[in-house]
Design a protein around this motif. Structure first.
Motif, PDB file in Angstrom:
ATOM      1  N   ALA A 273       0.897  -0.321   0.429  1.00 39.73           N
ATOM      2  CA  ALA A 273      -0.163  -0.122   0.037  1.00 39.73           C
ATOM      3  C   ALA A 273       0.807   1.756  -0.082  1.00 39.73           C
ATOM      4  O   ALA A 273       0.280   1.815  -0.471  1.00 39.73           O
ATOM      5  CB  ALA A 273      -0.498  -0.153   1.081  1.00 39.73           C
ATOM      6  N   ALA A 274       2.080   1.346   1.217  1.00 36.07           N
ATOM      7  CA  ALA A 274       2.913   2.253   0.772  1.00 36.07           C
ATOM      8  C   ALA A 274       3.537   2.754  -0.334  1.00 36.07           C
ATOM      9  O   ALA A 274       3.785   4.290  -0.848  1.00 36.07           O
ATOM     10  CB  ALA A 274       3.817   2.216   2.195  1.00 36.07           C
ATOM     11  N   GLU A 275       3.874   1.867  -1.091  1.00 37.81           N
ATOM     12  CA  GLU A 275       4.284   2.206  -2.179  1.00 37.81           C
ATOM     13  C   GLU A 275       3.543   2.239  -2.991  1.00 37.81           C
ATOM     14  O   GLU A 275       3.915   3.251  -4.197  1.00 37.81           O
ATOM     15  CB  GLU A 275       5.493   0.852  -3.005  1.00 37.81           C
ATOM     16  N   TYR A 276       2.567   1.409  -3.561  1.00 34.16           N
ATOM     17  CA  TYR A 276       1.702   1.713  -4.508  1.00 34.16           C
ATOM     18  C   TYR A 276       1.211   3.822  -4.765  1.00 34.16           C
ATOM     19  O   TYR A 276       1.037   4.333  -5.327  1.00 34.16           O
ATOM     20  CB  TYR A 276       0.253   1.160  -4.306  1.00 34.16           C
ATOM     21  N   ARG A 277       0.344   4.106  -2.326  1.00 28.59           N
ATOM     22  CA  ARG A 277       0.629   5.369  -2.456  1.00 28.59           C
ATOM     23  C   ARG A 277       1.547   6.568  -3.489  1.00 28.59           C
ATOM     24  O   ARG A 277       1.605   7.508  -3.697  1.00 28.59           O
ATOM     25  CB  ARG A 277       0.361   5.498  -1.357  1.00 28.59           C
ATOM     26  N   LEU A 278       2.593   5.975  -3.016  1.00 28.09           N
ATOM     27  CA  LEU A 278       4.129   6.967  -3.233  1.00 28.09           C
ATOM     28  C   LEU A 278       4.175   7.176  -4.941  1.00 28.09           C
ATOM     29  O   LEU A 278       4.052   8.360  -4.800  1.00 28.09           O
ATOM     30  CB  LEU A 278       5.179   6.432  -2.557  1.00 28.09           C
ATOM     31  N   ALA A 279       4.034   6.259  -6.242  1.00 33.14           N
ATOM     32  CA  ALA A 279       3.776   5.966  -7.113  1.00 33.14           C
ATOM     33  C   ALA A 279       3.011   6.819  -8.053  1.00 33.14           C
ATOM     34  O   ALA A 279       3.064   7.263  -8.486  1.00 33.14           O
ATOM     35  CB  ALA A 279       3.756   4.850  -7.365  1.00 33.14           C
ATOM     36  N   SER A 280       1.954   6.332  -7.429  1.00 36.66           N
ATOM     37  CA  SER A 280       0.593   7.168  -7.522  1.00 36.66           C
ATOM     38  C   SER A 280       0.424   8.025  -7.646  1.00 36.66           C
ATOM     39  O   SER A 280       0.009   9.302  -7.892  1.00 36.66           O
ATOM     40  CB  SER A 280      -0.898   6.484  -6.490  1.00 36.66           C
ATOM     41  N   LYS A 281       1.115   9.412  -5.937  1.00 34.56           N
ATOM     42  CA  LYS A 281       1.605  10.762  -6.154  1.00 34.56           C
ATOM     43  C   LYS A 281       2.411  10.770  -7.346  1.00 34.56           C
ATOM     44  O   LYS A 281       1.744  12.053  -7.918  1.00 34.56           O
ATOM     45  CB  LYS A 281       2.180  11.310  -4.894  1.00 34.56           C
ATOM     46  N   ARG A 282       3.544  10.348  -7.684  1.00 37.37           N
ATOM     47  CA  ARG A 282       4.392  11.114  -8.187  1.00 37.37           C
ATOM     48  C   ARG A 282       3.674  11.103  -9.408  1.00 37.37           C
ATOM     49  O   ARG A 282       3.551  11.209 -10.263  1.00 37.37           O
ATOM     50  CB  ARG A 282       5.360  10.127  -8.822  1.00 37.37           C
ATOM     51  N   ALA A 283       2.730   9.926 -10.251  1.00 30.66           N
ATOM     52  CA  ALA A 283       2.196  10.193 -11.245  1.00 30.66           C
ATOM     53  C   ALA A 283       1.522  10.982 -11.573  1.00 30.66           C
ATOM     54  O   ALA A 283       1.215  12.082 -12.262  1.00 30.66           O
ATOM     55  CB  ALA A 283       1.588   7.977 -11.742  1.00 30.66           C
TER      56      ALA A 283
END
Length: 307
Positions: A273-283
């Motif tokens: 979840a944490a990795e996905y949130r970070l990648a999503s925020k950057r996107a």
């Protein structure tokens, strides 16, 4: 890309016509977002329409014939470039082009190198960069659950999708068939295949079902699908072509298309979840950076200056 650019001209009050040069399903003229479209099978007089135009726009295989007609009728020609292939640059050199539009900075640099070795008379009169315009609101949605590939052509990554689906049987994959070329369509229980569709359908039928987008393309001069996906904060894993590196920027997750385990490792990491949130925020941040408003305004001004 071109339709988005034509929509911008319509929004400024211009009469915009598209004359198709390939046969399709339509038999009569129709309208898309204010752009008038004339199918080849309608048997209407494209030559007269071109003669009456103030500015002519062309791209891809249509450039040589359109350039000849434009010269004959004394109409300024703008060419939109989608790739760095030698034939693309040769067509520009032969066309007496008034304006050339490149879809990325790296493409512009490649063109500059090509024309630096040619006589000044063969160089386009003016150039500019318009990155394939994506209005985030046209594509923004709540991400879904699938790992998606748009266009299952082998050069776009169809075989990698099949490999990943076999290695990750508990992951749901969505395969969207492309409009051209051979399609690799895995017959696997965790792969759903949907047909090719227009850009107007992508938000509801593709991005709303997508958690991660794959772009293992052998060649991409830009990579519009990745920018569309980032509007919803969908992480994009891509092969590091110059175009994809430029379009995705720091938001992109890159792996060599010949190393499927590297792609699987990134997908497994994004299950956290944490990795996905970070990648999503950057996107989402990259999507905001690519707002096309200023470039489309500049494009319209250049076309209006030619009229």
């Amino acid at each position: 890309m071109v339709h988005s650019m034509l929509r911008a001209l319509v929004a400024r009050g211009h009469d915009v016509q598209v004359w198709l040069t390939r046969y399709g399903y339509a038999q009569e003229a129709y309208d898309v977002d204010g752009v008038q479209v004339f199918p080849l099978s309608a048997r209407l007089d494209a030559g007269t329409a071109l003669k009456q135009a103030h500015v002519v726009i062309s791209h891809l295989e249509n450039v040589p014939s359109t350039a000849a007609l434009s010269r004959g009728f004394g109409r300024p020609l703008a060419v939109i470039c989608h790739n760095t292939f030698a034939q693309t640059f040769r067509d520009i050199a032969a066309g007496g082009t008034a304006l050339v539009v490149y879809n990325s900075l790296w493409m512009q640099r490649e063109a500059d190198l090509y024309f630096a070795e040619r006589p000044a008379a063969l160089r386009p009169a003016d150039t500019m960069v318009v990155r394939p315009p994506v209005y985030a609101d046209d594509y923004r949605t709540k991400p879904g659950r699938c790992v998606t590939l748009v266009n299952c052509n082998p050069e776009k990554g169809g075989r990698l999708l099949e490999t990943l689906a076999r290695r990750m049987p508990d992951t749901r994959f969505l395969a969207v068939t492309g409009a051209y070329g051979e399609q690799v369509l895995p017959d696997l229980p965790n792969v759903e295949i949907v047909g090719h569709m227009s850009s107007h359908q992508m938000r509801e039928q593709v991005y709303s079902r997508t958690r991660v987008l794959l772009m293992p393309s052998l060649y991409e001069s830009w990579g519009r699908a990745g920018v569309e996906a980032m509007a919803s904060g969908i992480p994009v894993i891509a092969h590091p072509t110059p175009g994809l590196c430029e379009s995705l920027g720091e938001a992109g997750l890159f792996a060599d298309r010949n190393e499927p385990e590297a792609w699987a490792a990134i997908l497994r990491r994004l299950e956290t979840a944490a990795e996905y949130r970070l990648a999503s925020k950057r996107a989402k941040a990259r999507s905001a950076e690519l707002d096309p408003t200023a470039e489309l305004a500049a494009w319209c001004e250049r076309i209006e200056a030619l009229a």
